[in-house]
Design a protein around this motif. Sequence first.
Motif, short mmCIF file in Angstrom:
data_model
loop_
_atom_site.label_atom_id
_atom_site.label_comp_id
_atom_site.label_asym_id
_atom_site.label_seq_id
_atom_site.Cartn_x
_atom_site.Cartn_y
_atom_site.Cartn_z
N MET A 2 -5.57 -25.08 -6.34
CA MET A 2 -4.78 -26.07 -5.59
C MET A 2 -4.06 -26.76 -6.89
O MET A 2 -4.65 -27.27 -7.70
N ILE A 3 -2.50 -26.77 -6.59
CA ILE A 3 -2.10 -27.43 -7.61
C ILE A 3 -2.01 -29.02 -7.30
O ILE A 3 -1.94 -30.11 -8.05
N THR A 4 -1.54 -29.43 -5.99
CA THR A 4 -1.80 -30.71 -5.48
C THR A 4 -2.70 -30.58 -4.35
O THR A 4 -3.35 -29.69 -3.82
N PRO A 5 -3.31 -31.66 -3.68
CA PRO A 5 -4.23 -31.80 -2.52
C PRO A 5 -3.89 -30.80 -1.43
O PRO A 5 -4.31 -30.28 -0.53
N ARG A 6 -2.25 -30.73 -1.40
CA ARG A 6 -1.58 -30.19 -0.24
C ARG A 6 -1.25 -28.64 -0.42
O ARG A 6 -0.89 -27.58 0.52
N PHE A 7 -0.81 -28.49 -1.77
CA PHE A 7 -0.21 -27.04 -2.11
C PHE A 7 -0.92 -26.31 -3.19
O PHE A 7 -1.45 -27.04 -4.01
N GLY A 8 -0.97 -25.15 -3.08
CA GLY A 8 -1.48 -24.37 -4.17
C GLY A 8 -0.99 -22.96 -4.30
O GLY A 8 -0.13 -22.44 -3.37
N LEU A 9 -1.70 -22.01 -5.15
CA LEU A 9 -1.07 -20.90 -5.42
C LEU A 9 -2.40 -19.99 -5.25
O LEU A 9 -3.52 -20.35 -5.83
N GLY A 10 -2.20 -18.73 -4.92
CA GLY A 10 -3.44 -17.76 -4.95
C GLY A 10 -3.11 -16.39 -4.90
O GLY A 10 -1.95 -15.95 -5.04
N VAL A 11 -3.88 -15.69 -4.98
CA VAL A 11 -3.91 -14.15 -5.03
C VAL A 11 -5.22 -13.57 -4.31
O VAL A 11 -6.19 -14.24 -4.53
N SER A 12 -4.81 -12.41 -3.56
CA SER A 12 -5.76 -11.90 -3.01
C SER A 12 -5.58 -10.51 -2.96
O SER A 12 -4.51 -9.99 -3.09
N PHE A 13 -6.83 -9.68 -2.86
CA PHE A 13 -6.72 -8.21 -2.74
C PHE A 13 -7.18 -7.59 -1.67
O PHE A 13 -8.56 -8.06 -1.01
N THR A 14 -6.64 -6.57 -1.06
CA THR A 14 -6.92 -6.20 0.43
C THR A 14 -7.02 -4.64 0.13
O THR A 14 -6.21 -3.98 -0.90
N GLY A 15 -7.66 -3.83 1.08
CA GLY A 15 -7.52 -2.10 1.17
C GLY A 15 -8.06 -1.80 2.28
O GLY A 15 -9.12 -2.44 2.91
N THR A 16 -7.75 -0.66 2.55
CA THR A 16 -8.19 0.07 3.94
C THR A 16 -8.11 1.54 3.59
O THR A 16 -7.42 1.88 2.55
N ALA A 17 -8.79 2.16 4.29
CA ALA A 17 -8.86 3.64 3.99
C ALA A 17 -9.12 4.43 5.59
O ALA A 17 -10.00 3.69 6.22
N HIS A 18 -8.37 5.54 5.90
CA HIS A 18 -8.26 6.14 7.13
C HIS A 18 -8.38 7.74 7.06
O HIS A 18 -7.97 8.12 5.94
N GLU A 19 -9.05 8.25 7.87
CA GLU A 19 -9.09 9.61 7.91
C GLU A 19 -8.99 10.07 9.26
O GLU A 19 -9.43 9.49 10.38
N ASP A 20 -8.07 11.15 9.52
CA ASP A 20 -7.93 11.48 10.86
C ASP A 20 -7.07 12.85 10.79
O ASP A 20 -6.51 13.26 9.57
N THR A 21 -6.96 13.66 11.90
CA THR A 21 -6.38 14.91 11.70
C THR A 21 -4.87 14.64 12.00
O THR A 21 -4.56 13.71 12.45
N ALA A 22 -4.18 15.54 11.70
CA ALA A 22 -2.63 15.57 11.86
C ALA A 22 -2.19 16.65 12.66
O ALA A 22 -2.76 17.67 12.92
N ASP A 23 -1.21 16.54 13.53
CA ASP A 23 -0.43 17.33 14.28
C ASP A 23 0.78 18.18 13.63
O ASP A 23 1.42 17.80 13.17
#
Length: 175
Positions: free
Chosen positions: A1-22
């Motif tokens: 947090m830069i001030t009590p109300r404002f801040g900067l951040g970074v987050s990492f997300t990921g997903t994996a899917h498997e399925d058949t295709a037509d």
Amino acid sequence: MITPRFGLGVSFTGTAHEDTADLNISIPHPTFADALADDSAPTDGKLRRVEGAVNLQAMFVAMQNERVRVRFFGGPTYFNVKQDTISNITYEQAFLFFQPVNAVAIDTFETTESEASGWGFHIGGDVSYFFNRVAGVGAFARISRGNVDLDDIGDTVSEVKAGGFQLGAGLRLRF
């Protein structure tokens, strides 16, 4: 947090899917212009898609007291997508040379892994409840959107959507 109300951040997300295709093909007759033959079949195995994202975010604390904290966040997102794509379809064709009779059947297919990256955005919110000065629980919701250009059949490029809606919950630590 830069001030009590404002801040900067970074987050990492990921997903994996498997399925058949037509698989779908439409093959013209060799000598008649309007005599197409069509076939479709599902892939015999599952195709895989893995998506990772780095979310750079600015945060705004909308409400905070000893027990509850509500934050909103948003900013640019960098997406990386790895996806199995169909690179070649082989088929068998039967036709009559002097009549518009035409039939095809999908025989086999080949896959390759395509990878691409691109920029998009995200926006979301987080609600936390603290049991004491340091530890609590919380939940967040985020929606992210972006496009990446993946190689497709015949060295063409397809614009593929990345991102989506996410929900999460877990332990919160406040320092």
